[in-house]
Design an enzyme around this catalytic site. Structure first.
Site, PDB file in Angstrom:
ATOM      1  N   ILE A 156       1.030  -1.463   0.508  1.00 24.19           N
ATOM      2  CA  ILE A 156      -0.218  -0.151  -0.178  1.00 24.19           C
ATOM      3  C   ILE A 156       0.881   1.170   0.091  1.00 24.19           C
ATOM      4  O   ILE A 156       0.311   1.555  -0.784  1.00 24.19           O
ATOM      5  CB  ILE A 156      -0.835  -0.473   1.401  1.00 24.19           C
ATOM      6  CG1 ILE A 156      -1.855  -1.183   1.098  1.00 24.19           C
ATOM      7  CG2 ILE A 156      -1.718   1.204   1.339  1.00 24.19           C
ATOM      8  CD1 ILE A 156      -3.253  -1.793   2.240  1.00 24.19           C
ATOM      9  N   ARG A 236      -3.539   1.070  10.916  1.00 28.80           N
ATOM     10  CA  ARG A 236      -4.548   0.951  11.961  1.00 28.80           C
ATOM     11  C   ARG A 236      -4.346   2.122  12.553  1.00 28.80           C
ATOM     12  O   ARG A 236      -3.254   2.914  13.800  1.00 28.80           O
ATOM     13  CB  ARG A 236      -3.630  -0.403  12.708  1.00 28.80           C
ATOM     14  CG  ARG A 236      -4.598  -1.527  11.564  1.00 28.80           C
ATOM     15  CD  ARG A 236      -6.033  -1.947  12.067  1.00 28.80           C
ATOM     16  NE  ARG A 236      -5.980  -3.281  11.163  1.00 28.80           N
ATOM     17  CZ  ARG A 236      -7.332  -2.896  10.199  1.00 28.80           C
ATOM     18  NH1 ARG A 236      -6.549  -1.688   9.637  1.00 28.80           N
ATOM     19  NH2 ARG A 236      -6.860  -4.103  10.012  1.00 28.80           N
ATOM     20  N   ASP A 260      -8.827   6.943   8.540  1.00 31.26           N
ATOM     21  CA  ASP A 260      -9.716   6.606   7.783  1.00 31.26           C
ATOM     22  C   ASP A 260      -9.631   5.135   8.825  1.00 31.26           C
ATOM     23  O   ASP A 260     -10.922   4.543   9.272  1.00 31.26           O
ATOM     24  CB  ASP A 260      -8.957   5.678   6.987  1.00 31.26           C
ATOM     25  CG  ASP A 260     -10.422   4.243   5.736  1.00 31.26           C
ATOM     26  OD1 ASP A 260     -11.394   4.902   6.340  1.00 31.26           O
ATOM     27  OD2 ASP A 260     -10.127   4.153   5.447  1.00 31.26           O
ATOM     28  N   GLU A 265     -12.565   1.536  17.222  1.00 31.06           N
ATOM     29  CA  GLU A 265     -13.491   1.727  16.378  1.00 31.06           C
ATOM     30  C   GLU A 265     -14.613   0.926  16.952  1.00 31.06           C
ATOM     31  O   GLU A 265     -14.717  -0.475  17.174  1.00 31.06           O
ATOM     32  CB  GLU A 265     -12.924   1.105  15.147  1.00 31.06           C
ATOM     33  CG  GLU A 265     -11.739   1.461  14.134  1.00 31.06           C
ATOM     34  CD  GLU A 265     -11.459   0.945  13.385  1.00 31.06           C
ATOM     35  OE1 GLU A 265     -12.030   0.691  12.316  1.00 31.06           O
ATOM     36  OE2 GLU A 265     -10.092   1.765  12.719  1.00 31.06           O
ATOM     37  N   HIS A 283     -13.397   4.060   8.273  1.00 33.54           N
ATOM     38  CA  HIS A 283     -12.393   2.986   7.839  1.00 33.54           C
ATOM     39  C   HIS A 283     -13.173   1.926   6.642  1.00 33.54           C
ATOM     40  O   HIS A 283     -13.708   1.644   5.875  1.00 33.54           O
ATOM     41  CB  HIS A 283     -12.640   1.863   9.262  1.00 33.54           C
ATOM     42  CG  HIS A 283     -11.412   0.413   8.267  1.00 33.54           C
ATOM     43  ND1 HIS A 283     -11.040  -0.368   9.777  1.00 33.54           N
ATOM     44  CD2 HIS A 283     -10.584   0.512   7.902  1.00 33.54           C
ATOM     45  CE1 HIS A 283     -10.144  -0.635   9.670  1.00 33.54           C
ATOM     46  NE2 HIS A 283     -10.019  -0.397   8.011  1.00 33.54           N
ATOM     47  N   GLY A 285     -11.052   1.961   3.644  1.00 30.81           N
ATOM     48  CA  GLY A 285      -9.771   2.041   2.995  1.00 30.81           C
ATOM     49  C   GLY A 285     -10.110   0.766   2.132  1.00 30.81           C
ATOM     50  O   GLY A 285     -10.192   0.984   0.495  1.00 30.81           O
ATOM     51  N   SER A 286     -10.077  -0.314   1.855  1.00 30.41           N
ATOM     52  CA  SER A 286     -10.884  -0.922   1.364  1.00 30.41           C
ATOM     53  C   SER A 286     -12.578  -1.159   0.461  1.00 30.41           C
ATOM     54  O   SER A 286     -12.987  -2.151   0.276  1.00 30.41           O
ATOM     55  CB  SER A 286     -10.592  -2.411   1.194  1.00 30.41           C
ATOM     56  OG  SER A 286     -11.907  -3.093   2.326  1.00 30.41           O
TER      57      SER A 286
HETATM   58  C1  8YV Z   1      -8.707  -1.080   5.139  1.00 36.99           C
HETATM   59  C2  8YV Z   1      -8.107  -2.865   5.675  1.00 36.99           C
HETATM   60  O1  8YV Z   1      -9.548  -1.014   4.396  1.00 36.99           O
HETATM   61  O2  8YV Z   1      -7.787  -5.325   5.247  1.00 36.99           O
HETATM   62  C3  8YV Z   1      -7.537  -4.632   6.227  1.00 36.99           C
HETATM   63  O3  8YV Z   1      -6.897  -4.615   7.668  1.00 36.99           O
HETATM   64  O4  8YV Z   1      -8.366  -2.168   6.968  1.00 36.99           O
HETATM   65  C4  8YV Z   1      -8.213  -2.411   4.626  1.00 36.99           C
HETATM   66  O5  8YV Z   1      -9.320  -3.181   3.970  1.00 36.99           O
HETATM   67  C5  8YV Z   1      -7.519   0.189   5.424  1.00 36.99           C
HETATM   68  O6  8YV Z   1      -6.409  -0.500   5.413  1.00 36.99           O
HETATM   69  C6  8YV Z   1      -7.988   0.893   6.247  1.00 36.99           C
HETATM   70  O7  8YV Z   1      -8.032   2.515   5.312  1.00 36.99           O
END
Ligand code: 8YV
Length: 317
Positions: A156, A236, A260, A265, A283, A285-286
């Site tokens: 990433i 994280r 994020d 959380e 959150h 990210g993905s």
């Molecule tokens: C995140 C994640 O969305 O798969 C993970 O462990 O947390 C990712 O999908 C990202 O790292 C946070 O922005």
């Protein structure tokens, strides 16, 4: 037929695939299982397709039924699972690398842009229609020519570096080891954290959460940053000491944050909410259809590979 507990609701196509392959226990209401419920629900199962919201600590793992042989985590991160406890119980843990790199790097760039260009304040004013254009209205930090420090140049981090470079940022990074020249894309390596932080106009946190990285960004290390730096986190929440970062925002040592991910959380530290310069996301990210589909498919592939061969290339413990 193997029996699988799936702790969170997945996208339809992934659930359909699971139904074809296994005797599957789905969570159609997407309820957040307590540790006890998760243990009860996994009775008679061979494996668990878990999510980052499941707290699979040593106590929970030790109380899982004997029949559980694999925890296939629907995430690249696995800080929610006690790997040693799983190993002791002979349970393999797998994750979903690669498939979420692009989507997460996109959010990493959004955090940098949002924090540097004061997007939170801009959105709030635009929604309230209470703004007036002027030459100095909501002036932010331009990315072009700005130094970006990447903490953790993994998949990433590299993708963020590549996009940021195309935006004219100058890339620096800190990793446990230096990348080979062709993988560095002209980025400058810093052997220690202090050296990276001291030149980071913008910091992008991309390293995995671990005992070593826990609270790595804290009262002491924040002082290494140039005054008015921007901090973003797509990794994280555990990596950041929130109180120290909020204090740095209060003192204007840190100009803005783009976050994020958070400790505890979904309850982020309320100190961030007081800051207009905090560009915060839940959150995400993905969170694209392509990526979430690919992540769940990889988590299923990991189960398949393990049940067929007793091994899995995405094993992390
Ligand atoms: C995140 C994640 O969305 O798969 C993970 O462990 O947390 C990712 O999908 C990202 O790292 C946070 O922005």
């Amino acid at each position: 037929m193997k029996k699988i507990l799936v702790t969170r609701k997945l996208l339809q196509s992934n659930e359909d695939r699971l139904k074809n392959l296994y005797d599957v226990r789905l969570n159609s209401n997407d309820e957040l299982y307590s540790e006890k419920k998760l243990i009860d629900m996994s009775e008679g199962c061979d494996g668990i397709l878990s999510a980052l919201t499941d707290n699979l600590d040593a106590k929970t793992i030790n109380n899982l039924p004997e029949s559980i042989k694999i925890l296939s985590n629907f995430a690249v991160g696995f800080g929610n699972i006690d790997l040693d406890a799983a190993k002791k119980r002979n349970i393999i843990v797998t994750n979903t690398p690669d498939v979420l790199t692009d989507a997460t790097a996109e959010i990493g760039i959004l955090l940098i842009l949002g924090a540097c260009r004061r997007a939170s304040e801009g959105i709030e004013s635009a929604r309230a229609s209470n703004w007036k254009w002027s030459a100095d209205y909501l002036i932010g930090k331009q990315l072009t020519g700005t130094r970006l420090g990447i903490l953790g140049m993994g998949r990433i981090g590299k993708k963020i570096a590549k996009i940021a470079k195309s935006l004219g940022m100058i890339i620096h990074y800190h990793n446990r080891s230096q990348l080979s020249t062709e993988k560095e894309y002209d980025a400058t390596y810093h052997k220690d954290l202090k050296s990276l932080l001291s030149i980071s106009d913008v910091l992008s946190i991309c390293c995995p959460a671990s005992k070593e990285t826990s609270n790595m960004i804290n009262k002491e290390t924040l002082e290494f940053l140039p005054r008015g730096a921007v901090i973003t986190n797509v990794a994280r929440g555990d990596i950041v000491d929130d109180e120290a970062l909020i204090d740095a925002l209060n003192r204007r040592k840190v100009y803005a944050v783009g976050l994020d991910v958070y400790k505890g959380e979904p309850n982020l530290n309320p100190g961030y909410l007081k800051h207009k310069s905090a560009f915060i996301l839940p959150h995400l990210g993905s969170a694209t259809k392509e990526t979430r589909t690919a992540m769940a498919n990889l988590a299923i592939d990991n189960l398949e590979e393990f049940f067929k061969s007793g091994k899995c290339k995405n094993k992390v413990n």
